[in-house]
Structures are given as structure tokens and as C-alpha cells.
Design a protein around this motif. Sequence first.
Motif, PDB file in Angstrom:
ATOM      1  N   GLU A 508      -3.246   4.724  -0.479  1.00 22.22           N
ATOM      2  CA  GLU A 508      -2.399   3.816   0.315  1.00 22.22           C
ATOM      3  C   GLU A 508      -1.272   3.263  -0.557  1.00 22.22           C
ATOM      4  O   GLU A 508      -0.917   2.087  -0.473  1.00 22.22           O
ATOM      5  N   ALA A 509      -0.691   4.114  -1.392  1.00 23.29           N
ATOM      6  CA  ALA A 509       0.249   3.662  -2.416  1.00 23.29           C
ATOM      7  C   ALA A 509       1.604   3.247  -1.872  1.00 23.29           C
ATOM      8  O   ALA A 509       2.415   2.663  -2.598  1.00 23.29           O
ATOM      9  N   THR A 510       1.876   3.508  -0.570  1.00 18.45           N
ATOM     10  CA  THR A 510       3.155   3.097   0.034  1.00 18.45           C
ATOM     11  C   THR A 510       2.924   2.217   1.256  1.00 18.45           C
ATOM     12  O   THR A 510       3.818   2.073   2.104  1.00 18.45           O
ATOM     13  N   SER A 511       1.767   1.606   1.367  1.00 17.06           N
ATOM     14  CA  SER A 511       1.414   0.839   2.565  1.00 17.06           C
ATOM     15  C   SER A 511       2.313  -0.371   2.772  1.00 17.06           C
ATOM     16  O   SER A 511       2.479  -0.832   3.910  1.00 17.06           O
ATOM     17  N   ALA A 512       2.890  -0.935   1.690  1.00 17.28           N
ATOM     18  CA  ALA A 512       3.742  -2.118   1.805  1.00 17.28           C
ATOM     19  C   ALA A 512       5.220  -1.753   1.954  1.00 17.28           C
ATOM     20  O   ALA A 512       6.073  -2.647   1.980  1.00 17.28           O
TER      21      ALA A 512
END
Length: 564
Positions: A508-512
Amino acid sequence: MLKKKKFNLDLLNDFWSIAKLYWFSEQKWRARGLLLLVIVLLATFTVFNLFLTNQRAEFISALSAQDSDRFWRSIIEFFGTVVVAVPFVSSYSFVRQKLSIFWRRWMTHSFMKSYLGDRSFYKISYDQEIDNPDQRIAQDIKSFTDQSLNFLVIILNAIFQLFGFSALLWSISKPLVFFVVIYAVAGTVITTGVFGKVLVGINFEQLKREANFRFGLIRVRENAESIAFYGGEKQELQQANNLFTDVFDNFNRLIKWQLYLDIFRNSYDFITFALPSLIIGPRVLSGELEIGVITQAGTAFAIILSSLTLIVSQLDRLTEFAAGINRLSTFSAAIESPPEVPEGESTINTVGNYGLALEHLTLKTPNYQRTLVRDISLEIPSGNGLLIMGASGSGKSSILRAIAGLWNSGTGAIYRPKLNEILFLPQKPYMVLGSLRQQLLYPQTNLDISDVEIQQVLERVNLPELAKRFGGLDAVENWSQVLSVGEQQRVAFARLFLTKPNYVILDEATSALDVPSEELLYQQLQGTSTTFISVGHRPTLKNYHQQLLEITANESWQLKAITT
């Protein structure tokens, strides 16, 4: 449940298993040399103390006899001895403290090496019996070294004074020597039998509750923004109050038992003030002994009794020391020993390889209570991407943990390269304590990358003003607070592009980040030769991967090729 040690051979074995590591280490000769110097200075101090006791008796007897020459001669000798003794006494304290800090430094480095080696810090996070490892390293080691030397000095001092003053007391009154031995044995038996075992357990619990309270306050500091957004101050206050109530209640129990101990100990001590006079007083009254002998005998009696009743006088400190030994012993065993595998269960076989593949992998939780996925087999071609999707709790991130070697409960095999060839990007990036340059190069420490190249990478991840904003690459900040989660995720991608690993795992390395930002970063990742595995929920992630592994909630899975 964790057993709380009493005063027995198990406790001594635990103490020695910890202590011997330093005394037989590469620093053993310096340690033994300093210890020998401490013993010599302590023995010298005992000699001075014995001489000063005799001199005190001498000038009291001189006053009683009204002998002026004898009085002034004893006074001069007394103060002359004091002048000589003071440097020795002061040096003794200095040398003992030097030995203590050397010992603490070595133990701290040793425990830290084991704690941060072989991922022990992660493994023991699942051990419910090992609470607050930070306290055990920072506080319990300090207490262990300080108190070990303190008790060693007390014991040696007691032995020296016992031999020195026993001869003096024997020459004055043999019955008084026999009486002090019987009195000391009785006091020791009562103290250990009635108070010892209770206070060990209470002190152990107090250390644990104090650490829990401190950890609760640290969590508030580390999660201040989240708590403020939730408006959770009332609940956090209640939680902190509950933790302190635990501290308060146990401490009340501790001081209650210490009161009982003090009542016994003070009664035991006060009686001794009159005992020497009662036993040898008639001989002084008859003229057989001089009046100064009363002082001499009283001092010798008190010192011998103190030497024989160390457990009585030091019980509260001994019980605290025993609790600290227990905490360090269990901590040492936890970080040095491999996790236990339940009977009938097995562990995943990890095989060194140039590629990344799973073969008949069945993954379970670390406690073996639940099977997450069963019999997965797949291979990721070099330079390609694998996307793992599925419902929350289905085991997506757990597969990443298994590949990284964090979880090994289950069966099958994982073929992967060395861990230093794999970079892991979690949903909440880890921000180290250090400069911006250290953030961007983490976890590497020996990369020689120019400031120009670092700035170019920051521009690639859409952080062109980051270095300027904080005063340069060597600026030091609390990065987890001054950067938003989205900025932290960009910093994590900057690490990826700077360190250039052969493999990267993204959880989830781009969830933000918004979709365009995600696209920018993944397209640049595709332009490298890095092989990568992603976990995520966004359908747009399929655009950047060649394979899709779907995990369902019933332990099943499906591998598909992604066509665009």
C-alpha cells in the motif's frame, strides 16, 4: 506465566549467565584489573577503619584516665590517619564507578547487537512475556551493573570487616562473639522467610507497571496528531490514569510491606545499641576493662552484626535487584533463542536464489492458530511486477512478511535473493532519526551519491523544494511529524530510486497519494530493471504489473496474467 525468581540457585545462575559475558570478553583484563584495584582500595579502607576505631577508644580511655599526653598523641594519630585515608576512599569510589560504566557500555552494546541482529526486535514483538524492551536495555542494564558492583563491594567489605573486627571483639569478649552470630542468623532467617519472597514479586511487578505507564505516555506523544483529529483526549487520559493507578496500587502494596520490614529491622537494630554494654558492662564496672573498651566493643559488635546480616539490611534493594535480574535473563533468552515451533508444525524453507518464486507455500500466523493461504506456487520473471489483491485480512501483507523472512510459520519454500537486495516500502514509511540525506539513503550507509543526483531524484518524485524548505540535505528534523504521510511515501520512492535495489516490495505504498501521483511513481519504477511486488486495492495498480495474485478469505488463491 513468567516465574518471579526467589533467592535460590536459579537466581544465582541467571545472574552469572549475564555477568560472565563481560568478565570473559575481549575486555576481561581491564575489567579484572579495575576490580582488583577496587578490592585493594576496599581492603585498605578496612584497615584504616580498624585503626581509627582503635584510636577513638584510645582517646576516650585517655580522657577517662585524665592522661593529657596520651590524649593529644591519640588525637594527632587519628587526624593524621584521616589525612592519609581520604585520597584512598575517594579513589575507591571513582574506580568503582569507572568499572560500572565500562561494564554497562559493554553490556548495552552486546544486548543491542543481539536485539537488532537477526530481526530479534521483530520476533519478540509477538512474545507477550517480554514487555518494554527499551526499559530493559536503557534502565535494567544500568541497574544491573551498578547494583552488582555495589553488592560485591558490600559483601567484600563485610568479609574484610568481619575478619578484622572479629579478632578485636574476640580479644574483648568471647561470649559477645557467639551472641552476635546467633542474633545475626535468627534475623536473616526471619527476614528472608517472611519478607523476601513477597518483596521480590512486588518489585518485579512495580518495574513492569512503571514501564507500561511510561510507554503509554510515549504513545500519546508519537500519535499526537491522530489523537487530536479523533478528539480522543478523554479516552487517552482515562487510559493513562488507569496505567498510573496500577503503578499507584502496587507501590502502596510495596511500601506497606517495606513498613513491616522497617518495623522489624529497626527493632532488630535498636536492641543492639545496648547489648554490648549489657554483656561487658559488669567487667568495666569491676575495673577489669577500661571505659574506652565499651566504645571499641560497641563499634566492633555493630560492624560484625552488619556484616553478618546483609540480607536483613539490604533486603529491599536485593528484591529489586532480583526482579531486574529476572527481566534481563528472560530478555536475553528471548533475543538469543529461536522461536519455539509447536509439536507437529513446521517452518517455511527459505532458499537463496537469483530470482523470486513461491513453491507450494502454505502460510500460517506466527502462533500457528490460523492458516492464511494454502499451497501457493508462482514465479516472478526478472524485471516484472506482481500485484497482490484481496479482501482485508485475507493474508496479502502476510505473504510479503514471509518473503521478507519475518514470518516463517507454515510449509513449502520461498526462493528469493539475499535480503540486502530487497527494499521494502510499507504503507506508513519509517522515518529515521537523522538528516534528510540519511532519510533518502536509508537503509544504506555507504552510498556515495552527489547532492545533484539526490536533488534530481527529489524532482522525479515531485518533491523539488524539500531540501530547500528545511535548509539543505543535512538538516535534522522529526521527519515523521514535519512531513505528511503522502510526502513520506514520496520520500520512500526516492529511497528506491537512489538505492536501486534489484527487488522491491510495496505494501500500500501509494495509498496516501492521488492517482496521477501514483501513476508518476509507478511509471518510473517500470522504467527500471527492478522486480517488484505490490499489495493494494486500487484497480489502477493493474496498469503497472504483469501478474495478479488474488487472495480470497477461504485460504484459496488465483494467479492471472494482466493484459492491457
